[in-house]
Design an enzyme around this catalytic site. Structure first.
Site, PDB file in Angstrom:
ATOM      1  N   LYS A  22       0.830  -1.198   0.000  1.00 53.13           N
ATOM      2  CA  LYS A  22       0.000   0.000   0.000  1.00 53.13           C
ATOM      3  C   LYS A  22       0.867   1.253   0.000  1.00 53.13           C
ATOM      4  CE  LYS A  22      -1.784   1.603   3.870  1.00 53.13           C
ATOM      5  NZ  LYS A  22      -1.393   3.040   3.979  1.00 53.13           N
ATOM      6  N   SER A 140       6.164  10.999   8.969  1.00 47.04           N
ATOM      7  CA  SER A 140       7.136  11.157   7.894  1.00 47.04           C
ATOM      8  C   SER A 140       6.443  11.468   6.572  1.00 47.04           C
ATOM      9  CB  SER A 140       7.970   9.879   7.740  1.00 47.04           C
ATOM     10  OG  SER A 140       7.152   8.797   7.317  1.00 47.04           O
ATOM     11  N   ASP A 283       3.969   0.648  12.148  1.00 40.21           N
ATOM     12  CA  ASP A 283       2.809  -0.125  11.722  1.00 40.21           C
ATOM     13  C   ASP A 283       2.880  -1.585  12.170  1.00 40.21           C
ATOM     14  OD1 ASP A 283       1.520   2.001  10.562  1.00 40.21           O
ATOM     15  OD2 ASP A 283       2.191   1.568   8.530  1.00 40.21           O
TER      16      ASP A 283
END
Length: 403
Positions: A22, A140, A283
């Site tokens: 993704k 970021s 994540d």
């Protein structure tokens, strides 16, 4: 949508193909709208669809849905595209996520960007570029947004990032993908330089299989002590989340690579504790925390401050949901900490995804230890991995609608 999950009846032995990354796909979609045509496939998920909608809009309202990447990358790319006049809108949750630091940075470069009642309005124009700074401690993505817009600026961009920039691998991923599209972009320590120029069609099909998605299959391999083959995964990767292979080695999963992909299997010699600085791979934290908790491995996961600004406040969500399995996690000095203590649980866990795709996928494998657990808000996996529930079924789990 609420689902109830039961574990496989037999030893897990699954072979799956991970979705395309993704993170790489949204970047490829953003740069494609600026001339970097891409012949390869992109991930089929809500975030990539949102990025395409925003990047290709030149007037009116562009719906970014739930995608912070589409909002932030779209702001920068459209601001540097003369003639655009677009309001980027989205869900209430998206509109509450931080963008002010990026707005300020774009304005310092001469951009016409402002928050409005309906979203963020961007009127594109030629930007001079030059030197800029941005407070990217929250995400970021602010840096990546500026970098991808930089070739469209007359003088390119010189950007200095903070030495302890979280999620630095995502910035390096952006730079690598820009170079593959003919842009002179480099980083030396904290200094990044992007020269003005035109994007060219991608020289290679560079969107890899998604290591962030693979994390949940590492979790499943760890909790079942079974076997999982992830087709198409390679040990060499620009994705920071490829660190999952090394991290889960500490949680009893070994990885062997060959031309077919990554082969995951159990190793009884797991570490007694899991202490890790997660600032470069935030994540992965939901999968790490849930796995360690269910295996009884005390942990201190540092560098998780960025989790407070995701699809939900993942720090709060992890604490609340793990409490339902008797694991009292604390947030102490920027780290999620569990000392190994458990408290009695008197009822079947009914998990809440908090509308967060990574929380939903991290909580689902708890069914291995608590058959019949439910996850509410299960549809949110469509943000990054729409086929997750189907892949769980293919691996032998029962996943059914629950009232």
């Amino acid at each position: 949508m609420k689902v109830r999950i039961l574990p496989p009846e037999d030893m897990l032995d699954a072979e799956l193909e991970m979705p395309l990354s993704k993170s790489m796909s949204v970047r490829a979609a953003a740069m494609a709208a600026a001339g970097a045509a891409y012949d390869g496939m992109l991930a089929e998920c809500a975030d990539v669809e949102a990025m395409r909608r925003v990047a290709e809009t030149r007037a009116g309202v562009a719906d970014a849905g739930e995608s912070a990447a589409a909002l932030r990358f779209g702001m920068a790319m459209l601001a540097a595209t003369p003639g655009t006049d677009v309001v980027i809108a989205g869900s209430s949750g998206l509109m509450a996520r931080p963008v002010d630091a990026l707005v300020d940075a774009l304005r310092s470069l001469g951009a016409d960007v402002e928050r409005t009642e309906g979203g963020v309005r961007v009127r594109g124009r030629r930007l001079a570029g030059g030197k800029a700074a941005v407070d990217a401690s929250v995400s970021s993505q602010f840096v990546s947004a500026l970098l991808m817009a930089a070739p469209l600026m007359d003088d390119g961009l010189e950007l200095a990032i903070d030495w302890n920039q979280p999620s630095l691998p995502y910035i390096d991923m952006t730079l690598a993908m820009m170079r593959a599209r003919g842009v002179d972009a480099s980083r030396a320590g904290v200094d990044i330089n992007v020269r003005a120029g035109a994007y060219k069609p991608a020289q290679v099909c560079d969107v890899e299989r998604d290591w962030s998605a693979a994390a949940f299959w590492y979790e499943i391999a760890a909790l079942t002590a079974g076997f999982v083959t992830l087709r198409g995964m390679a040990s060499a990767s620009v994705q920071g989340d490829s660190a999952v292979a090394e991290i889960f080695r500490r949680l009893g999963v070994v990885t062997a690579f060959d031309e077919d992909g990554a082969h995951l299997s159990a190793d009884p010699e797991m570490h007694a504790r899991l202490d890790y600085d997660c600032s470069s791979c935030p994540d992965l934290v939901p999968a790490m925390a849930v796995t360690a908790a269910m295996l009884g491995v005390p942990f201190e996961l540092a560098g998780v401050g960025a989790l407070r600004h995701k699809e939900c406040d993942r720090v709060v969500a992890i604490i609340e949901e793990l409490a339902k399995v008797g694991v009292p996690v604390e947030f102490d000095r920027g780290a999620l900490v569990w000392d190994g203590r458990r408290v009695p649980v008197m009822e079947m866990p009914a998990f809440d995804s908090h509308g967060d795709h990574r929380m939903a996928m991290a909580l689902a494998p708890v069914a291995v230890f608590a058959p019949g657990v439910t996850v509410d808000g299960a549809e949110c996996v469509g943000k990054s991995y729409p086929g997750f529930w189907d892949d769980m079924r293919a691996a032998g789990f029962e996943v059914e609608a629950a009232e």
